[in-house]
Scaffold this motif. Structure first.
Motif, PDB file in Angstrom:
ATOM      1  N   ASP A  18       0.737  -1.027   0.216  1.00  0.00           N
ATOM      2  CA  ASP A  18      -0.042  -0.150   0.112  1.00  0.00           C
ATOM      3  C   ASP A  18       0.791   1.347   0.248  1.00  0.00           C
ATOM      4  O   ASP A  18       1.107   1.875   1.229  1.00  0.00           O
ATOM      5  N   SER A  19       0.964   1.677  -1.334  1.00  0.00           N
ATOM      6  CA  SER A  19       2.467   2.782  -1.092  1.00  0.00           C
ATOM      7  C   SER A  19       1.509   3.950  -1.074  1.00  0.00           C
ATOM      8  O   SER A  19       2.505   5.023  -0.153  1.00  0.00           O
ATOM      9  N   GLY A  20      -0.013   4.317  -0.858  1.00  0.00           N
ATOM     10  CA  GLY A  20      -0.485   5.472  -1.282  1.00  0.00           C
ATOM     11  C   GLY A  20       0.196   6.732  -2.229  1.00  0.00           C
ATOM     12  O   GLY A  20      -0.011   7.625  -1.926  1.00  0.00           O
ATOM     13  N   ARG A  21       0.907   6.179  -3.075  1.00  0.00           N
ATOM     14  CA  ARG A  21       0.750   6.883  -4.614  1.00  0.00           C
ATOM     15  C   ARG A  21      -0.072   7.012  -5.739  1.00  0.00           C
ATOM     16  O   ARG A  21      -0.240   5.650  -6.088  1.00  0.00           O
ATOM     17  N   ALA A  22       0.032   8.123  -6.181  1.00  0.00           N
ATOM     18  CA  ALA A  22      -1.458   7.826  -7.078  1.00  0.00           C
ATOM     19  C   ALA A  22      -0.447   7.463  -8.420  1.00  0.00           C
ATOM     20  O   ALA A  22       0.901   7.399  -8.962  1.00  0.00           O
ATOM     21  N   ALA A  23      -0.883   6.688  -9.155  1.00  0.00           N
ATOM     22  CA  ALA A  23      -0.500   6.540 -10.959  1.00  0.00           C
ATOM     23  C   ALA A  23      -1.920   6.225 -11.686  1.00  0.00           C
ATOM     24  O   ALA A  23      -2.655   5.722 -11.374  1.00  0.00           O
ATOM     25  N   LEU A  24      -1.117   6.084 -12.682  1.00  0.00           N
ATOM     26  CA  LEU A  24      -2.487   6.676 -14.070  1.00  0.00           C
ATOM     27  C   LEU A  24      -2.413   5.282 -14.686  1.00  0.00           C
ATOM     28  O   LEU A  24      -3.425   4.594 -15.764  1.00  0.00           O
ATOM     29  N   GLY A  25      -1.494   4.085 -14.173  1.00  0.00           N
ATOM     30  CA  GLY A  25      -1.603   3.152 -14.711  1.00  0.00           C
ATOM     31  C   GLY A  25      -0.871   3.174 -16.672  1.00  0.00           C
ATOM     32  O   GLY A  25      -1.072   1.997 -17.361  1.00  0.00           O
ATOM     33  N   VAL A  26       0.377   3.849 -16.489  1.00  0.00           N
ATOM     34  CA  VAL A  26       0.890   4.049 -17.632  1.00  0.00           C
ATOM     35  C   VAL A  26       2.386   4.317 -17.583  1.00  0.00           C
ATOM     36  O   VAL A  26       3.371   3.958 -16.962  1.00  0.00           O
ATOM     37  N   THR A  27       3.307   3.203 -18.939  1.00  0.00           N
ATOM     38  CA  THR A  27       4.543   4.009 -19.434  1.00  0.00           C
ATOM     39  C   THR A  27       4.887   5.154 -20.184  1.00  0.00           C
ATOM     40  O   THR A  27       3.606   5.193 -21.007  1.00  0.00           O
ATOM     41  N   VAL A  28       6.029   6.112 -19.742  1.00  0.00           N
ATOM     42  CA  VAL A  28       5.308   6.893 -20.715  1.00  0.00           C
ATOM     43  C   VAL A  28       7.171   7.392 -21.366  1.00  0.00           C
ATOM     44  O   VAL A  28       7.973   7.114 -20.266  1.00  0.00           O
ATOM     45  N   ARG A  29       7.118   8.159 -22.087  1.00  0.00           N
ATOM     46  CA  ARG A  29       8.520   9.043 -22.695  1.00  0.00           C
ATOM     47  C   ARG A  29       7.891  10.587 -22.690  1.00  0.00           C
ATOM     48  O   ARG A  29       6.605  10.499 -23.450  1.00  0.00           O
ATOM     49  N   THR A  30       8.610  11.079 -22.612  1.00  0.00           N
ATOM     50  CA  THR A  30       9.123  12.566 -23.483  1.00  0.00           C
ATOM     51  C   THR A  30       8.885  12.314 -24.502  1.00  0.00           C
ATOM     52  O   THR A  30       9.729  11.817 -25.270  1.00  0.00           O
ATOM     53  N   VAL A  31       8.302  14.030 -25.107  1.00  0.00           N
ATOM     54  CA  VAL A  31       8.069  14.068 -26.982  1.00  0.00           C
ATOM     55  C   VAL A  31       8.570  15.114 -27.232  1.00  0.00           C
ATOM     56  O   VAL A  31       8.357  16.361 -26.193  1.00  0.00           O
TER      57      VAL A  31
ATOM     58  N   LYS B  48      -1.660   0.407 -18.975  1.00  0.00           N
ATOM     59  CA  LYS B  48      -2.182  -1.395 -18.250  1.00  0.00           C
ATOM     60  C   LYS B  48      -3.864  -1.909 -18.690  1.00  0.00           C
ATOM     61  O   LYS B  48      -4.509  -0.565 -18.350  1.00  0.00           O
ATOM     62  N   ALA B  49      -3.235  -3.070 -19.305  1.00  0.00           N
ATOM     63  CA  ALA B  49      -5.258  -2.731 -19.716  1.00  0.00           C
ATOM     64  C   ALA B  49      -6.006  -3.164 -17.995  1.00  0.00           C
ATOM     65  O   ALA B  49      -5.908  -3.683 -16.952  1.00  0.00           O
ATOM     66  N   GLY B  50      -7.230  -2.891 -18.168  1.00  0.00           N
ATOM     67  CA  GLY B  50      -7.873  -2.509 -17.133  1.00  0.00           C
ATOM     68  C   GLY B  50      -7.081  -1.463 -15.760  1.00  0.00           C
ATOM     69  O   GLY B  50      -8.067  -1.146 -14.861  1.00  0.00           O
ATOM     70  N   GLY B  51      -6.520  -0.584 -16.099  1.00  0.00           N
ATOM     71  CA  GLY B  51      -5.492   0.412 -15.215  1.00  0.00           C
ATOM     72  C   GLY B  51      -5.918   1.360 -15.124  1.00  0.00           C
ATOM     73  O   GLY B  51      -7.539   1.805 -16.264  1.00  0.00           O
ATOM     74  N   PRO B  52      -6.781   3.080 -14.373  1.00  0.00           N
ATOM     75  CA  PRO B  52      -6.708   4.039 -14.755  1.00  0.00           C
ATOM     76  C   PRO B  52      -6.553   4.318 -15.759  1.00  0.00           C
ATOM     77  O   PRO B  52      -7.711   4.817 -16.258  1.00  0.00           O
TER      78      PRO B  52
ATOM     79  N   VAL C 151     -10.598  10.396 -15.551  1.00  0.00           N
ATOM     80  CA  VAL C 151      -9.411   9.208 -14.536  1.00  0.00           C
ATOM     81  C   VAL C 151      -9.982   9.454 -13.387  1.00  0.00           C
ATOM     82  O   VAL C 151      -9.289  10.361 -12.251  1.00  0.00           O
ATOM     83  N   THR C 152      -9.876   7.886 -12.483  1.00  0.00           N
ATOM     84  CA  THR C 152      -9.702   8.166 -11.281  1.00  0.00           C
ATOM     85  C   THR C 152      -8.969   7.162 -10.944  1.00  0.00           C
ATOM     86  O   THR C 152      -8.341   6.041 -11.432  1.00  0.00           O
ATOM     87  N   LEU C 153      -7.542   8.135 -10.447  1.00  0.00           N
ATOM     88  CA  LEU C 153      -6.220   7.703 -10.069  1.00  0.00           C
ATOM     89  C   LEU C 153      -6.351   6.729  -9.114  1.00  0.00           C
ATOM     90  O   LEU C 153      -7.283   5.493  -8.050  1.00  0.00           O
ATOM     91  N   GLY C 154      -4.980   4.930  -9.713  1.00  0.00           N
ATOM     92  CA  GLY C 154      -5.018   4.325  -9.432  1.00  0.00           C
ATOM     93  C   GLY C 154      -3.809   4.371  -8.149  1.00  0.00           C
ATOM     94  O   GLY C 154      -3.096   5.616  -7.836  1.00  0.00           O
ATOM     95  N   GLU C 155      -3.102   3.161  -8.051  1.00  0.00           N
ATOM     96  CA  GLU C 155      -2.238   2.978  -6.516  1.00  0.00           C
ATOM     97  C   GLU C 155      -0.803   2.634  -7.510  1.00  0.00           C
ATOM     98  O   GLU C 155      -1.406   1.377  -7.942  1.00  0.00           O
TER      99      GLU C 155
END
Length: 357
Positions: A265-278, A294-298, A352-356
């Protein structure tokens, strides 16, 4: 892994402020009059008493807490750690342990280094727990405080092994609280983004990482983790600006690691994605592109797809992956936020409802 690296403050910019010490000049009154009023003679008599009281308090705290601070050798690197309990658990920074699994630990009472093994490393918060293979007698756990023990202006001591000098102590004050700081990764990319850090003027030098930031009640109020880098000094350290992970977060993460072997239980918000800067046509950062969703992620549940470019999270503009991480660090899991993004040149928004994390 580099336990001695100097990290960069949020958004990579540190203002260098030159502070001139004000010289407190005495009044121009008659010396005899001043003496009658309890002036210089009284002040001169009282000053040594105040100085001695503070010095005695420093020495008392150091005597109490320093035996709970250890030196950790991880491969070819040195860092610091804090004894967490009487079972031999030691909390430190994830960047101190790096990819190592076994360690040599020197305590205040051990003439020879003691063997220790990794329990779990949580790079997202730059914390890790290791455990002594054999617990020696007289092991002294530190006392960890809470967020209510941290106030701007209070005196603090930083204890650790800067530059390999074990059992070293520096002093300063709490300069600010609630800082969000982004660390560079070992490969030069984006590393951990840590919210709610304690800023201190106590010197945080290479090797202090994983040690103890202590108040004058003898409570560990933070784990010194990084010093600010001044871009104007070609990445050199910015004196008097260091950061520590607050003790409340240390207790939360270490408690879960010791209890379950991982962070649940990290308490840290997440989108469920990996990203790169463009970047745009002018090679300026233009957003955080979704590489995987992530399938089924926020993000997926809100309709975002790989290839979308996030340009804003709530009211915060996003130009880089670091800025996205910093924006998320200020949110909580379960919080609903508007994400602005571009898809095939068209601007869109999604709730978006943020996940963990």
């Amino acid at each position: 892994m580099d336990a001695s690296r100097i990290r960069a403050v949020r958004r990579g910019a540190v203002a260098v402020v030159l502070v001139c010490a004000a010289v407190l000049l005495g009044g121009c009154s008659n010396p005899a009059t001043s003496a009658r009023r309890g002036g210089p003679s009284t002040a001169q008599a009282a000053l040594p008493l105040v100085t001695n009281d503070l010095q005695d308090q420093y020495q008392k705290v150091i005597k109490e807490v320093l035996p709970s601070v250890v030196q950790i050798q991880a491969g070819q690197s040195l860092g610091s750690g804090v004894i967490y309990d009487d079972k031999g658990h030691i909390v430190t920074n994830a960047h101190v342990v790096g990819s190592e699994k076994t360690f040599r630990v020197t305590t205040a009472r051990s003439e020879e280094p003691l063997a220790a093994s990794l329990v779990y490393s949580y790079p997202e918060q730059d914390l890790a727990v290791i455990k002594l293979d054999k617990v020696p007698q007289g092991l002294r756990p530190a006392v960890f405080g809470g967020s209510d023990q941290v106030e701007v202006g209070q005196i603090v001591l930083a204890m650790g092994s800067p530059l390999g000098l074990s059992s070293s102590v520096t002093q300063g004050i709490v300069s600010a609280t609630g800082r969000t700081v982004s660390e560079p990764a070992d490969d030069g990319g984006s590393g951990a983004t840590i919210p709610n850090m304690v800023q201190t003027s106590a010197a945080i030098n290479p090797g202090n990482s994983g040690g103890a930031l202590v108040n004058l009640d003898g409570q560990v109020i933070g784990i010194p983790t990084l010093g600010a880098a001044d871009p104007g000094m070609q990445g050199g350290a910015a004196p008097g600006i260091g950061f520590a992970i607050p003790a409340s977060m240390v207790r939360t993460v270490a408690g879960q690691i010791i209890g379950t072997g991982k962070v649940t239980d990290s308490g840290r918000a997440a989108l469920g994605v990996t990203v790169r800067t463009v970047v745009d046509d002018g090679y300026q950062p233009a957003g955080a592109a979704l590489v995987t969703v992530k399938a089924g992620g926020p993000a997926a549940s809100a309709g975002l797809k790989a290839g979308d470019v996030i340009t804003r999270l709530g009211d915060t503009a996003v130009g880089t992956t670091t800025e996205l991480a910093e924006a998320l660090a200020e949110k909580k899991p379960g919080e609903r936020v508007t994400v602005t993004y571009e898809r095939s040149g068209t601007r869109k928004t999604a709730q978006v409802t943020l996940g963990e994390q």
